[in-house]
Scaffold this motif. Structure first.
Motif, PDB file in Angstrom:
ATOM      1  N   HIS A 194       0.838  -1.200   0.000  1.00 44.66           N
ATOM      2  CA  HIS A 194       0.000   0.000   0.000  1.00 44.66           C
ATOM      3  C   HIS A 194       0.880   1.259   0.000  1.00 44.66           C
ATOM      4  O   HIS A 194       0.608   2.228  -0.729  1.00 44.66           O
ATOM      5  CB  HIS A 194      -0.902  -0.022   1.225  1.00 44.66           C
ATOM      6  CG  HIS A 194      -2.022   0.966   1.172  1.00 44.66           C
ATOM      7  ND1 HIS A 194      -2.926   1.119   2.201  1.00 44.66           N
ATOM      8  CD2 HIS A 194      -2.393   1.877   0.233  1.00 44.66           C
ATOM      9  CE1 HIS A 194      -3.802   2.054   1.879  1.00 44.66           C
ATOM     10  NE2 HIS A 194      -3.490   2.541   0.693  1.00 44.66           N
ATOM     11  N   ALA A 195       1.930   1.262   0.809  1.00 39.14           N
ATOM     12  CA  ALA A 195       2.809   2.422   0.897  1.00 39.14           C
ATOM     13  C   ALA A 195       3.511   2.694  -0.432  1.00 39.14           C
ATOM     14  O   ALA A 195       3.661   3.854  -0.842  1.00 39.14           O
ATOM     15  CB  ALA A 195       3.843   2.219   2.012  1.00 39.14           C
ATOM     16  N   LYS A 227       1.013   4.172  -2.822  1.00 37.83           N
ATOM     17  CA  LYS A 227       0.792   5.587  -2.515  1.00 37.83           C
ATOM     18  C   LYS A 227       1.899   6.466  -3.097  1.00 37.83           C
ATOM     19  O   LYS A 227       1.690   7.665  -3.314  1.00 37.83           O
ATOM     20  CB  LYS A 227       0.708   5.797  -0.995  1.00 37.83           C
ATOM     21  CG  LYS A 227      -0.598   5.324  -0.367  1.00 37.83           C
ATOM     22  CD  LYS A 227      -0.636   5.639   1.118  1.00 37.83           C
ATOM     23  CE  LYS A 227      -0.646   7.134   1.384  1.00 37.83           C
ATOM     24  NZ  LYS A 227      -0.724   7.445   2.833  1.00 37.83           N
ATOM     25  N   ARG A 228       3.038   5.871  -3.356  1.00 37.13           N
ATOM     26  CA  ARG A 228       4.144   6.604  -3.968  1.00 37.13           C
ATOM     27  C   ARG A 228       4.067   6.558  -5.491  1.00 37.13           C
ATOM     28  O   ARG A 228       5.024   6.919  -6.184  1.00 37.13           O
ATOM     29  CB  ARG A 228       5.488   6.054  -3.473  1.00 37.13           C
ATOM     30  CG  ARG A 228       5.663   6.150  -1.955  1.00 37.13           C
ATOM     31  CD  ARG A 228       7.053   5.736  -1.499  1.00 37.13           C
ATOM     32  NE  ARG A 228       8.062   6.692  -1.918  1.00 37.13           N
ATOM     33  CZ  ARG A 228       8.310   7.845  -1.315  1.00 37.13           C
ATOM     34  NH1 ARG A 228       7.605   8.192  -0.238  1.00 37.13           N
ATOM     35  NH2 ARG A 228       9.239   8.653  -1.755  1.00 37.13           N
ATOM     36  N   GLY A 252      -6.595   0.213  -1.911  1.00 37.45           N
ATOM     37  CA  GLY A 252      -5.156   0.459  -1.754  1.00 37.45           C
ATOM     38  C   GLY A 252      -4.446   0.762  -3.051  1.00 37.45           C
ATOM     39  O   GLY A 252      -3.251   1.066  -3.058  1.00 37.45           O
ATOM     40  N   ASN A 253      -5.177   0.633  -4.171  1.00 37.49           N
ATOM     41  CA  ASN A 253      -4.626   0.900  -5.499  1.00 37.49           C
ATOM     42  C   ASN A 253      -3.423   0.008  -5.830  1.00 37.49           C
ATOM     43  O   ASN A 253      -2.446   0.450  -6.435  1.00 37.49           O
ATOM     44  CB  ASN A 253      -4.233   2.375  -5.647  1.00 37.49           C
ATOM     45  CG  ASN A 253      -4.054   2.779  -7.104  1.00 37.49           C
ATOM     46  OD1 ASN A 253      -4.726   2.245  -7.987  1.00 37.49           O
ATOM     47  ND2 ASN A 253      -3.154   3.711  -7.367  1.00 37.49           N
ATOM     48  N   LEU A 305      -2.961   2.140   6.604  1.00 39.21           N
ATOM     49  CA  LEU A 305      -2.759   3.442   5.976  1.00 39.21           C
ATOM     50  C   LEU A 305      -4.074   4.110   5.588  1.00 39.21           C
ATOM     51  O   LEU A 305      -4.093   5.291   5.242  1.00 39.21           O
ATOM     52  CB  LEU A 305      -1.868   3.306   4.740  1.00 39.21           C
ATOM     53  CG  LEU A 305      -0.436   2.834   5.017  1.00 39.21           C
ATOM     54  CD1 LEU A 305       0.351   2.749   3.719  1.00 39.21           C
ATOM     55  CD2 LEU A 305       0.273   3.738   6.010  1.00 39.21           C
ATOM     56  N   ILE A 306      -5.173   3.363   5.665  1.00 41.52           N
ATOM     57  CA  ILE A 306      -6.504   3.947   5.463  1.00 41.52           C
ATOM     58  C   ILE A 306      -7.154   4.224   6.814  1.00 41.52           C
ATOM     59  O   ILE A 306      -7.675   5.305   7.064  1.00 41.52           O
ATOM     60  CB  ILE A 306      -7.400   3.010   4.633  1.00 41.52           C
ATOM     61  CG1 ILE A 306      -6.885   2.925   3.195  1.00 41.52           C
ATOM     62  CG2 ILE A 306      -8.853   3.482   4.646  1.00 41.52           C
ATOM     63  CD1 ILE A 306      -7.639   1.945   2.320  1.00 41.52           C
ATOM     64  N   PRO A 350      -3.886   6.442   9.234  1.00 45.57           N
ATOM     65  CA  PRO A 350      -2.700   6.842   8.462  1.00 45.57           C
ATOM     66  C   PRO A 350      -1.663   7.602   9.265  1.00 45.57           C
ATOM     67  O   PRO A 350      -0.493   7.659   8.873  1.00 45.57           O
ATOM     68  CB  PRO A 350      -3.293   7.727   7.350  1.00 45.57           C
ATOM     69  CG  PRO A 350      -4.600   8.200   7.887  1.00 45.57           C
ATOM     70  CD  PRO A 350      -5.118   7.073   8.736  1.00 45.57           C
ATOM     71  N   GLU A 358       6.006   3.416   5.920  1.00 47.62           N
ATOM     72  CA  GLU A 358       6.183   4.383   4.830  1.00 47.62           C
ATOM     73  C   GLU A 358       7.646   4.802   4.709  1.00 47.62           C
ATOM     74  O   GLU A 358       8.126   5.061   3.597  1.00 47.62           O
ATOM     75  CB  GLU A 358       5.284   5.593   5.054  1.00 47.62           C
ATOM     76  CG  GLU A 358       3.808   5.266   4.818  1.00 47.62           C
ATOM     77  CD  GLU A 358       2.890   6.471   4.864  1.00 47.62           C
ATOM     78  OE1 GLU A 358       3.009   7.248   5.841  1.00 47.62           O
ATOM     79  OE2 GLU A 358       2.089   6.636   3.931  1.00 47.62           O
TER      80      GLU A 358
END
Length: 263
Positions: A43-44, A47-48, A96-97, A242-243, A246, A255
Motif C-alpha cells: 500500500h505504501a 501511494k508513492r 489500496g490501489n 494506511l486507510i 494513516p 512508509e
C-alpha cells in the motif's frame, strides 16, 4: 520503471532467474506480523505512485485476502489446479490501489507441491512481474522448501522478526539456509513490534552479530516498526492501516521503509 533493491556491487545471483523488481517477505516463524507488513508495504509503495503486485506466496495458510476482507473469484489454488492462469487470477484492490494474487486459505495441499509445479509457478510469476514496478511475495513462515524456492528469484528478501528468542532463532535459520542456497542472496531485516527505535536497534544488532559470527555475513537493516495498538485495530476491521489510521506510528515506519525502496 525503477530498479528497486539493487544487488550489492560485484554480486551476481547464483540463481538462473533473477527478478530485479521482486521483493520476498519472509519470517522464520509465524505471528510476527509478516503478512500485515507485506500488505502495508504494498500500500505504501502504491501511494508513492508505483504499480504494485502483492503475491500471497503462503502456499498452505494464505491470509492476505482474509486480512483485507476479500473473497476473490480466482486464487492461487485455481492456478495450481489449472482452472485459471496466473494473470487471470490477479485482482485489483481498489482501496489500496495495488493488485493482489490471493492464495487459498486452509489448503495445506498447496504447501506440498511437486518441485516442477513449484518451479513453473515461480517462472510464471517472474514473467508476470514485467508488468509491475514492484512485486512483493508474502512467503509462508518457516524454512521449508516451497518458501526457499519462491524466495529464490527475489532481488532482496526482507526477514520480519521480533525480539522474542524464538523469532530471532528462526530468522537466523532462514537467513542461514537462504545464504547456503544462494551466497549472493540479499537479506534485510525488518524489526517489528519494537517498543521504540532504540529497542528495535538492539534487536537488529542481536541478529546481525549472530550472522556475522557464524555466517560471516551481515544483513542490512531495512527498518524498525514500533509496536502500535492501531495495527491490531486495523487487522480486526480488515482495513489497511494506511486507510484506517494513516497517522499511526507503525504507518509512518512502514512508509519510511517504502521511501528507502522507492525514493
Amino acid at each position: 520503471m525503477n530498479e528497486p533493491i539493487p544487488l550489492k556491487s560485484g554480486a551476481a545471483p547464483t540463481a538462473a532467474l533473477q527478478c530485479k523488481n521482486m521483493i520476498a517477505i519472509a519470517s522464520g516463524k509465524g505471528g510476527v506480523g509478516k503478512t500485515w507488513f507485506a500488505i502495508t508495504l504494498a500500500h505504501a509503495l502504491a501511494k508513492r505512485g508505483k504499480h504494485v503486485l502483492l503475491f500471497d506466496g503462503d502456499l498452505g495458510l494464505a491470509n492476505v485476502d482474509i486480512q483485507l476482507g476479500l473473497t476473490p473469484e480466482r486464487d492461487l489454488g485455481a492456478v495450481i489446479d489449472g482452472t485459471s492462469t496466473l494473470p487471470a487470477a490477479v485482482i485489483k484492490y481498489k482501496d489500496g490501489n495495488f493488485d493482489i494474487l490471493a492464495g487459498r486459505s486452509g489448503s495445506g495441499s498447496l504447501a506440498t507441491l511437486p518441485t516442477q509445479k513449484l518451479s513453473d509457478l515461480r517462472n510464471d510469476l517472474i514473467a508476470l512481474a514485467r508488468q509491475y514496478d514492484y512485486v512483493l511475495v508474502d512467503l509462508g513462515a518457516g524454512v521449508d522448501r516451497p518458501v526457499r524456492q519462491m524466495a529464490g528469484p527475489a532481488a532482496a528478501t526482507y526477514v520480519v522478526l521480533t525480539d522474542e528468542p524464538t523469532s530471532l532463532t528462526d530468522a537466523y535459520a532462514f537467513i542461514k539456509l537462504a545464504r547456503a542456497a544462494n551466497p549472493s542472496a540479499d537479506m534485510r531485516v525488518v524489526v517489528n513490534l519494537a517498543a521504540n527505535a532504540a529497542d528495535g536497534q538492539k534487536t537488529y544488532e542481536t541478529i546481525s552479530k549472530a550472522c556475522e559470527n557464524f555466517l560471516r555475513y551481515k544483513p542490512l537493516l531495512a527498518g524498525i516498526i514500533r509496536r502500535d495498538s492501531k495495527v491490531r485495530d486495523a487487522i480486526r476491521a480488515q482495513t489497511p492501516l494506511l486507510i484506517r489510521s494513516p497517522g499511526a506510528d507503525a504507518a509512518a515506519d512502514v512508509e519510511a521503509i517504502a521511501k528507502k525502496i522507492s525514493p
